[in-house]
Write an enzyme that holds these catalytic residues in place. Structure first.
Site, mmCIF file in Angstrom:
data_model
loop_
_atom_site.group_PDB
_atom_site.id
_atom_site.type_symbol
_atom_site.label_atom_id
_atom_site.label_comp_id
_atom_site.label_asym_id
_atom_site.label_seq_id
_atom_site.Cartn_x
_atom_site.Cartn_y
_atom_site.Cartn_z
ATOM 1 C CG ASN A 9 -1.764 1.220 1.349
ATOM 2 O OD1 ASN A 9 -1.816 2.020 0.416
ATOM 3 N ND2 ASN A 9 -2.455 1.372 2.480
ATOM 4 C CE LYS A 11 -0.391 3.390 4.806
ATOM 5 N NZ LYS A 11 -0.364 3.587 6.250
ATOM 6 C CG HIS A 95 -6.045 2.085 5.191
ATOM 7 N ND1 HIS A 95 -5.623 3.042 6.091
ATOM 8 C CD2 HIS A 95 -5.008 1.217 5.060
ATOM 9 C CE1 HIS A 95 -4.385 2.771 6.471
ATOM 10 N NE2 HIS A 95 -3.988 1.663 5.863
ATOM 11 C CD GLU A 97 -3.253 5.750 6.572
ATOM 12 O OE1 GLU A 97 -3.204 5.692 5.331
ATOM 13 O OE2 GLU A 97 -2.335 5.285 7.288
ATOM 14 C CD GLU A 167 -3.534 -2.028 7.493
ATOM 15 O OE1 GLU A 167 -2.483 -2.318 6.923
ATOM 16 O OE2 GLU A 167 -4.121 -0.939 7.331
ATOM 17 N N GLY A 173 2.270 2.884 10.798
ATOM 18 C CA GLY A 173 3.208 3.989 10.608
ATOM 19 C C GLY A 173 3.922 4.415 11.880
ATOM 20 C CB SER A 213 5.180 -1.144 12.090
ATOM 21 O OG SER A 213 4.723 0.170 12.347
HETATM 22 P P1 13P Z 1 2.860 0.880 7.784
HETATM 23 O O1 13P Z 1 3.378 -0.415 7.228
HETATM 24 O O2 13P Z 1 3.553 2.098 7.257
HETATM 25 O O3 13P Z 1 2.753 0.835 9.276
HETATM 26 O O4 13P Z 1 1.354 1.029 7.244
HETATM 27 C C1 13P Z 1 0.476 -0.024 7.409
HETATM 28 C C2 13P Z 1 -0.728 0.223 6.592
HETATM 29 O O5 13P Z 1 -1.534 1.075 6.907
HETATM 30 C C3 13P Z 1 -0.891 -0.573 5.360
HETATM 31 O O6 13P Z 1 -2.164 -0.405 4.829
#
Ligand code: 13P
Length: 254
Positions: A9, A11, A95, A97, A167, A173, A213
């Site tokens: 992903n 993002k 997601h 976010e 997640e 993150g 992560s």
């Molecule tokens: P990170 O791997 O940067 O923690 O992000 C995880 C994520 O949100 C994948 O969709």
């Protein structure tokens, strides 16, 4: 279909002009594999650029979001048919976010899951509790509600194509990965809920990814857990070496 699935992903990262060179690097480092599937999900403007690079490769293309209608007056939105037209096979939905920054609600995510399945796309449905919800001991209840609401009206035969990504919001993150045991505990819980909803055979078939992560250093321990069927990788997917070694770990666990 590989037993394990590793999804990148990106993002809101990478320019369209950077997409081709990066994918070329990735394709050099990731060989076709029998038991591991790999999906890359770039931002919308890069999908059309990524498509010809991945077309004849073993890496599949996914999007990070979509709307549920086929077409019409929906300014700023992207339809399932548009993704299919670009040879995308997967779409990340719900997601955290999207939920926290853009106000996506669970009933709305349910419509997206239904639309993805109806249009032949594999929905990667994201669920996960916040730090506060875990501190309050409500993590199982929260994830269960997220799944039950988002999977409303999904027939058992359609559910086979579903992917679920656990997640935990506090691990996204932050560099704070869930321990393999903690992740497995929730994955086991999700698997038994899927068993209740769709029966044993389908629940076993649905892949449950861990996200939050994930990096080369922790991938192996996570992928060795019985109910962790791969990873949804954010930050580490932006580094070709790091991402390909995560995929290599999946390969040795498959
Ligand atoms: P990170 O791997 O940067 O923690 O992000 C995880 C994520 O949100 C994948 O969709």
């Amino acid at each position: 279909m590989g037993r394990l699935l590793v999804v990148a992903n990106w993002k809101m990262n990478r320019l369209p002009s950077e997409t081709g060179p990066f994918l070329r690097q990735l394709l050099e480092q990731i060989p076709p594999m029998q038991h591991v599937s790999v999906v890359v999900c770039p931002p919308f403007p890069s999908l059309a650029i990524a498509a010809p690079f991945l077309e004849k490769s073993s890496i599949q293309l996914g999007a990070q979001n979509m709307f549920w209608e086929r077409d019409g007056a929906f300014t700023g939105e992207v339809s399932p048919a548009m993704l299919r037209d670009l040879y995308a096979t997967h779409v990340i939905l719900g997601h955290s976010e999207r939920r926290s920054i853009f106000g996506e609600t669970l009933p709305l995510i349910a419509l997206k899951v239904q639309a993805a399945l109806a249009n032949g796309l594999v929905p990667i449905l994201c669920v996960g509790e916040s730090a506060k919800e875990r501190d309050d001991g409500r993590q199982f209840w929260v994830v269960e509600q997220q799944l039950i609401t988002a999977l409303e009206n999904i027939a058992t035969d359609q559910a086979r194509r579903l992917v679920v990504a656990y997640e935990p919001v506090w691990a996204i993150g932050t560099g704070k990965t869930a321990t393999p045991a903690l992740a497995q505990e929730m994955h086991g819980h999700i698997r038994s809920l899927l068993q209740r909803l769709f029966g044993d055979a389908v629940a076993r078939h649905i892949r449950i990814l861990y996200g939050g992560s994930v990096k080369a250093a922790n991938a192996m321990d996570l992928f060795q857990q019985p109910d962790i069927d791969g990873g949804l990788v954010g930050g580490a997917s932006l580094d070709a070496n790091e991402f390909s070694s995560i995929v290599a770990h999946a390969r040795s666990c498959a």
